[in-house]
Design an enzyme around this catalytic site. Structure first.
Site, PDB file in Angstrom:
ATOM      1  N   CYS A   1       0.825  -1.220   0.000  1.00  0.00           N
ATOM      2  CA  CYS A   1       0.000   0.000   0.000  1.00  0.00           C
ATOM      3  C   CYS A   1       0.856   1.266   0.000  1.00  0.00           C
ATOM      4  O   CYS A   1       0.663   2.154  -0.819  1.00  0.00           O
ATOM      5  CB  CYS A   1      -0.930  -0.012   1.207  1.00  0.00           C
ATOM      6  SG  CYS A   1      -1.815   1.530   1.412  1.00  0.00           S
TER       7      CYS A   1
ATOM      8  N   CYS B   1      -1.408   1.694  -3.118  1.00  0.00           N
ATOM      9  CA  CYS B   1      -2.417   2.759  -2.954  1.00  0.00           C
ATOM     10  C   CYS B   1      -1.841   4.178  -2.894  1.00  0.00           C
ATOM     11  O   CYS B   1      -2.346   5.090  -3.554  1.00  0.00           O
ATOM     12  CB  CYS B   1      -3.211   2.537  -1.673  1.00  0.00           C
ATOM     13  SG  CYS B   1      -3.448   0.829  -1.210  1.00  0.00           S
TER      14      CYS B   1
ATOM     15  N   LYS C   1       0.075   5.361  -6.031  1.00  0.00           N
ATOM     16  CA  LYS C   1      -0.961   5.380  -7.087  1.00  0.00           C
ATOM     17  C   LYS C   1      -1.794   6.651  -6.993  1.00  0.00           C
ATOM     18  O   LYS C   1      -1.995   7.350  -7.975  1.00  0.00           O
ATOM     19  CB  LYS C   1      -1.824   4.129  -6.956  1.00  0.00           C
ATOM     20  CG  LYS C   1      -2.958   3.961  -7.938  1.00  0.00           C
ATOM     21  CD  LYS C   1      -4.269   4.583  -7.558  1.00  0.00           C
ATOM     22  CE  LYS C   1      -4.795   4.259  -6.210  1.00  0.00           C
ATOM     23  NZ  LYS C   1      -5.324   2.940  -6.033  1.00  0.00           N
TER      24      LYS C   1
ATOM     25  N   TYR D   1      -9.062  -3.386 -10.943  1.00  0.00           N
ATOM     26  CA  TYR D   1      -8.705  -2.102 -10.326  1.00  0.00           C
ATOM     27  C   TYR D   1      -7.419  -1.526 -10.935  1.00  0.00           C
ATOM     28  O   TYR D   1      -7.371  -0.371 -11.334  1.00  0.00           O
ATOM     29  CB  TYR D   1      -8.403  -2.308  -8.837  1.00  0.00           C
ATOM     30  CG  TYR D   1      -9.562  -2.448  -7.905  1.00  0.00           C
ATOM     31  CD1 TYR D   1     -10.006  -1.362  -7.164  1.00  0.00           C
ATOM     32  CD2 TYR D   1     -10.175  -3.675  -7.703  1.00  0.00           C
ATOM     33  CE1 TYR D   1     -11.037  -1.488  -6.248  1.00  0.00           C
ATOM     34  CE2 TYR D   1     -11.212  -3.825  -6.789  1.00  0.00           C
ATOM     35  CZ  TYR D   1     -11.642  -2.721  -6.069  1.00  0.00           C
ATOM     36  OH  TYR D   1     -12.649  -2.854  -5.170  1.00  0.00           O
TER      37      TYR D   1
ATOM     38  N   GLU E   1      -7.080   1.789 -13.258  1.00  0.00           N
ATOM     39  CA  GLU E   1      -6.486   2.980 -12.644  1.00  0.00           C
ATOM     40  C   GLU E   1      -5.247   3.431 -13.414  1.00  0.00           C
ATOM     41  O   GLU E   1      -5.070   4.626 -13.687  1.00  0.00           O
ATOM     42  CB  GLU E   1      -6.126   2.695 -11.182  1.00  0.00           C
ATOM     43  CG  GLU E   1      -7.370   2.550 -10.313  1.00  0.00           C
ATOM     44  CD  GLU E   1      -7.081   2.260  -8.841  1.00  0.00           C
ATOM     45  OE1 GLU E   1      -7.992   2.422  -8.033  1.00  0.00           O
ATOM     46  OE2 GLU E   1      -5.950   1.860  -8.498  1.00  0.00           O
TER      47      GLU E   1
ATOM     48  N   HIS F   1     -26.881  21.694  -0.665  1.00  0.00           N
ATOM     49  CA  HIS F   1     -27.003  22.298  -1.983  1.00  0.00           C
ATOM     50  C   HIS F   1     -26.008  23.443  -2.156  1.00  0.00           C
ATOM     51  O   HIS F   1     -25.806  24.201  -1.214  1.00  0.00           O
ATOM     52  CB  HIS F   1     -28.440  22.818  -2.136  1.00  0.00           C
ATOM     53  CG  HIS F   1     -28.721  23.356  -3.490  1.00  0.00           C
ATOM     54  ND1 HIS F   1     -28.864  22.536  -4.596  1.00  0.00           N
ATOM     55  CD2 HIS F   1     -28.871  24.630  -3.929  1.00  0.00           C
ATOM     56  CE1 HIS F   1     -29.099  23.291  -5.649  1.00  0.00           C
ATOM     57  NE2 HIS F   1     -29.107  24.559  -5.279  1.00  0.00           N
TER      58      HIS F   1
ATOM     59  N   GLU G   1     -26.125  15.629  -3.341  1.00  0.00           N
ATOM     60  CA  GLU G   1     -27.523  15.831  -2.945  1.00  0.00           C
ATOM     61  C   GLU G   1     -28.458  14.926  -3.755  1.00  0.00           C
ATOM     62  O   GLU G   1     -29.564  14.610  -3.327  1.00  0.00           O
ATOM     63  CB  GLU G   1     -27.933  17.302  -3.074  1.00  0.00           C
ATOM     64  CG  GLU G   1     -27.987  17.833  -4.481  1.00  0.00           C
ATOM     65  CD  GLU G   1     -28.337  19.337  -4.497  1.00  0.00           C
ATOM     66  OE1 GLU G   1     -29.400  19.704  -3.988  1.00  0.00           O
ATOM     67  OE2 GLU G   1     -27.515  20.130  -5.005  1.00  0.00           O
TER      68      GLU G   1
HETATM   69  P1  NDP Z   1      -8.296  -7.661 -10.028  1.00  0.00           P
HETATM   70  O1  NDP Z   1      -8.676  -8.942  -9.427  1.00  0.00           O
HETATM   71  O2  NDP Z   1      -9.069  -6.433  -9.692  1.00  0.00           O
HETATM   72  O3  NDP Z   1      -8.316  -7.786 -11.599  1.00  0.00           O
HETATM   73  C1  NDP Z   1      -7.558  -8.753 -12.265  1.00  0.00           C
HETATM   74  C2  NDP Z   1      -7.916  -8.677 -13.724  1.00  0.00           C
HETATM   75  O4  NDP Z   1      -7.089  -9.528 -14.469  1.00  0.00           O
HETATM   76  C3  NDP Z   1      -9.358  -9.086 -13.977  1.00  0.00           C
HETATM   77  O5  NDP Z   1      -9.878  -8.222 -14.951  1.00  0.00           O
HETATM   78  C4  NDP Z   1      -9.182 -10.507 -14.503  1.00  0.00           C
HETATM   79  O6  NDP Z   1     -10.206 -10.878 -15.380  1.00  0.00           O
HETATM   80  C5  NDP Z   1      -7.878 -10.387 -15.262  1.00  0.00           C
HETATM   81  N1  NDP Z   1      -7.144 -11.637 -15.414  1.00  0.00           N
HETATM   82  C6  NDP Z   1      -6.730 -12.460 -14.449  1.00  0.00           C
HETATM   83  N2  NDP Z   1      -6.022 -13.484 -14.966  1.00  0.00           N
HETATM   84  C7  NDP Z   1      -5.977 -13.298 -16.294  1.00  0.00           C
HETATM   85  C8  NDP Z   1      -5.407 -13.987 -17.378  1.00  0.00           C
HETATM   86  N3  NDP Z   1      -4.708 -15.109 -17.191  1.00  0.00           N
HETATM   87  N4  NDP Z   1      -5.560 -13.492 -18.616  1.00  0.00           N
HETATM   88  C9  NDP Z   1      -6.259 -12.363 -18.821  1.00  0.00           C
HETATM   89  N5  NDP Z   1      -6.826 -11.649 -17.842  1.00  0.00           N
HETATM   90  C10 NDP Z   1      -6.702 -12.102 -16.595  1.00  0.00           C
HETATM   91  O7  NDP Z   1      -6.734  -7.492  -9.706  1.00  0.00           O
HETATM   92  P2  NDP Z   1      -5.742  -6.276  -9.845  1.00  0.00           P
HETATM   93  O8  NDP Z   1      -4.452  -6.883 -10.238  1.00  0.00           O
HETATM   94  O9  NDP Z   1      -6.295  -5.179 -10.668  1.00  0.00           O
HETATM   95  O10 NDP Z   1      -5.663  -5.767  -8.334  1.00  0.00           O
HETATM   96  C11 NDP Z   1      -5.355  -6.690  -7.280  1.00  0.00           C
HETATM   97  C12 NDP Z   1      -6.161  -6.377  -6.048  1.00  0.00           C
HETATM   98  O11 NDP Z   1      -5.641  -5.213  -5.455  1.00  0.00           O
HETATM   99  C13 NDP Z   1      -7.613  -6.075  -6.325  1.00  0.00           C
HETATM  100  O12 NDP Z   1      -8.393  -7.226  -6.224  1.00  0.00           O
HETATM  101  C14 NDP Z   1      -7.987  -5.074  -5.275  1.00  0.00           C
HETATM  102  O13 NDP Z   1      -8.568  -5.745  -4.189  1.00  0.00           O
HETATM  103  C15 NDP Z   1      -6.668  -4.453  -4.871  1.00  0.00           C
HETATM  104  N6  NDP Z   1      -6.596  -3.071  -5.369  1.00  0.00           N
HETATM  105  C16 NDP Z   1      -7.455  -2.156  -4.849  1.00  0.00           C
HETATM  106  C17 NDP Z   1      -7.426  -0.863  -5.280  1.00  0.00           C
HETATM  107  C18 NDP Z   1      -8.388   0.116  -4.704  1.00  0.00           C
HETATM  108  O14 NDP Z   1      -8.987  -0.155  -3.681  1.00  0.00           O
HETATM  109  N7  NDP Z   1      -8.592   1.270  -5.356  1.00  0.00           N
HETATM  110  C19 NDP Z   1      -6.477  -0.394  -6.287  1.00  0.00           C
HETATM  111  C20 NDP Z   1      -5.627  -1.462  -6.786  1.00  0.00           C
HETATM  112  C21 NDP Z   1      -5.705  -2.726  -6.334  1.00  0.00           C
HETATM  113  P3  NDP Z   1     -11.663 -11.399 -14.878  1.00  0.00           P
HETATM  114  O15 NDP Z   1     -12.358 -10.184 -14.343  1.00  0.00           O
HETATM  115  O16 NDP Z   1     -12.259 -11.927 -16.119  1.00  0.00           O
HETATM  116  O17 NDP Z   1     -11.389 -12.447 -13.848  1.00  0.00           O
END
Ligand code: NDP
Length: 462
Positions: free
Chosen positions: A43, A48, A51, A180, A184, A439, A444
């Site tokens: 983080c 976080c 980022k 995410y 982002e 407002h 709102e």
């Molecule tokens: P996520 O789980 O959000 O997303 C992973 C993405 O990768 C999904 O779209 C998934 O597809 C895709 N994917 C996974 N495996 C493959 C593959 N083999 N081929 C193609 N696509 C694939 O993970 P992130 O890496 O974005 O983030 C990790 C975690 O970190 C998040 O789950 C979140 O909890 C946390 N995070 C939170 C943030 C916040 O609160 N603002 C910011 C950044 C991270 P599909 O959807 O089809 O499974």
């Protein structure tokens, strides 16, 4: 005094590990915490915090453009990537210092070393080879970016780790994933002037979010100039003869870019930790299996945060740490509460959300009411920006409880935090209706949507 060197040994100096070590130390326990990299964890060091700083940096071009509508003339702007990275590094070092100081003030011993389990009470410090013993052990080693080792050319790609410290800002980038991090970073890079393409295997980005948020963000990102390729995946990445990279996709596209970033989820950091020797069970993804109290298969070894792959969010790891301390050191058994976690996607526009999506609510309740507003935020009237804001409340028709709240637009994350309180408190739509509006604000709208936009009964819109 026990026969052990420590009452608690924490492996991993991220959000969860540091909180637990600090609290146990302040209770007068003999605590050590080992970290192999930097205190603060994903983080603070490469997640976080940097980022969000990069998100701010990437928003300035739009602020400059918007200024004209309000009578301002802004001169030619230029951006210095190295300056941003250096400023970010300074802030992260400051925060890391705060984490260390908090541990020191609580009387916790800081060990700058990788730590591995030798058996259920013994830990080896890899840096010195020394072994120590502890009555209780807490594993909070977090997770790391999925390297997608099966992808030919994956070693040429970057993940979010490297994205924060690239020596040069690429001119173009292809980002794989629809979660995410992918979303982002696509917005960050685009805002900083990078020609950005996102490629996602599914039919729409952000698979677990409300469909209005997903479609609304997709539209807004495309209107800004981010290219989004759906239902396709990268099959191979190669070096281009003239420099840069070539990514070939399953659907036959050939994309020439400066950088390819993989944002395909995060894996628990359990490799080589000695879990087998200690008798700690992991699941098929390598995540440590825990019960409702974050206890592993070994009663005195606990695990929390991303390494348990429950909900990969910093506040969740911190909450799990506080519950662990209550349970183990304050004689007050407390289960972490993972229900109704408000979260934000720091895309541009942002998404703020808590509770069930419309789709999930339809599956859970026989009848729901959907209150939906889509409007141009006030600032856009003078700036001329076309971006729309979407607000949506999902209500269980039988109980009148608001079971989901979703916002796409500026400050959606800030609003989600407050909506989180209302949903946690079990507020009904009537509570929203009798709340006076502030407002003029965008928020709102949340208390002035008096009539449902539509109802859904047994999966059918009526
Ligand atoms: P996520 O789980 O959000 O997303 C992973 C993405 O990768 C999904 O779209 C998934 O597809 C895709 N994917 C996974 N495996 C493959 C593959 N083999 N081929 C193609 N696509 C694939 O993970 P992130 O890496 O974005 O983030 C990790 C975690 O970190 C998040 O789950 C979140 O909890 C946390 N995070 C939170 C943030 C916040 O609160 N603002 C910011 C950044 C991270 P599909 O959807 O089809 O499974």
């Amino acid at each position: 005094m026990t026969a052990f060197d420590y009452d608690l040994f924490v492996i991993g100096g991220g959000s969860g590990g540091v909180r637990a070590a600090r609290l146990a130390g302040s209770l007068g326990k003999r605590v050590a915490i080992a970290e192999e990299y930097r205190f603060g964890g994903t983080c603070v060091i490469r997640g976080c915090v940097p980022k969000k700083l990069f998100v701010y940096a990437s928003q300035f071009p739009e602020h400059f453009e918007d200024a004209a509508g309000f009578g301002w003339q802004v001169g030619e702007a230029s951006f210095d990537w190295k300056k941003l990275v250096a400023a970010k590094d300074r802030e992260i070092s400051r925060l890391e210092g705060l984490y260390r100081r908090g541990l020191e003030n609580a009387g916790t011993e800081i060990l700058e070393s990788r730590a591995e389990l030798v058996d259920a009470h013994t830990i080896r410090l890899v840096k010195t080879g020394q072994t120590v013993t502890a009555e209780r052990i807490l594993i909070a080693t977090g997770g790391s970016a999925n390297p997608h080792a099966a992808l030919p050319g994956h070693e040429l790609c970057i993940t979010s780790n490297e994205a924060f410290d690239l020596p040069e800002l690429p001119r173009s980038i292809l980002i794989a994933g629809g979660g995410y991090i992918a979303v982002e970073f696509a917005n960050i890079f685009h805002g900083l002037g990078v020609d950005t393409t996102l490629i996602y295997r599914g039919k729409e980005i952000l698979s677990r979010f409300d469909s209005d948020m997903r479609q609304g963000l997709h539209k807004a990102m495309e209107e800004k100039g981010i290219r989004i390729i759906l239902t396709d995946v990268i099959q191979e990445v190669q070096k281009a003869p003239a420099g840069g990279l070539i990514a070939r996709t399953l659907e036959g596209q050939r994309l020439a870019v400066d950088a390819v970033m993989l944002a395909l989820g995060r894996d628990p950091n359990t490799q080589g930790l000695g879990l087998e020797a200690a008798g700690v069970a992991v699941d098929e993804k390598g995540a440590i299996v825990v019960d409702d109290y974050s206890r592993t298969s070994v009663a005195h070894i606990h695990a929390l945060g991303d390494v348990t792959d429950r909900v990969q969010l910093t506040p969740v790891a911190i909450h799990e740490a506080m519950c662990f301390i209550e349970t183990e050191f304050r004689n007050n058994p407390t289960k972490p509460d993972h229900d109704l976690i408000a979260t934000a996607v720091f895309s541009q526009p942002e998404i703020g959300t808590v509770g069930l999506s419309e789709e999930a609510a339809c599956r859970k309740y026989p009848e729901i009411e959907v209150y939906r507003a889509e409007f141009r935020p006030m600032k856009a009237t003078l700036s001329g920006r076309s971006e729309k804001m979407i607000m949506k409340l999902i209500v269980d028709a039988a109980s009148r409880k608001v079971v989901g709240a979703h916002i796409l637009g500026h400050d959606a994350g800030e609003m989600a935090q407050l909506l989180g309180i209302t949903l946690k408190a079990g507020c009904t739509k009537d509570d929203f209706d009798r709340t006076m509006a502030v407002h003029p604000t965008a928020a709102e709208e949340l208390v002035t949507m008096y009539q449902p936009s539509y109802r859904v009964r047994d999966g059918e819109r009526i």
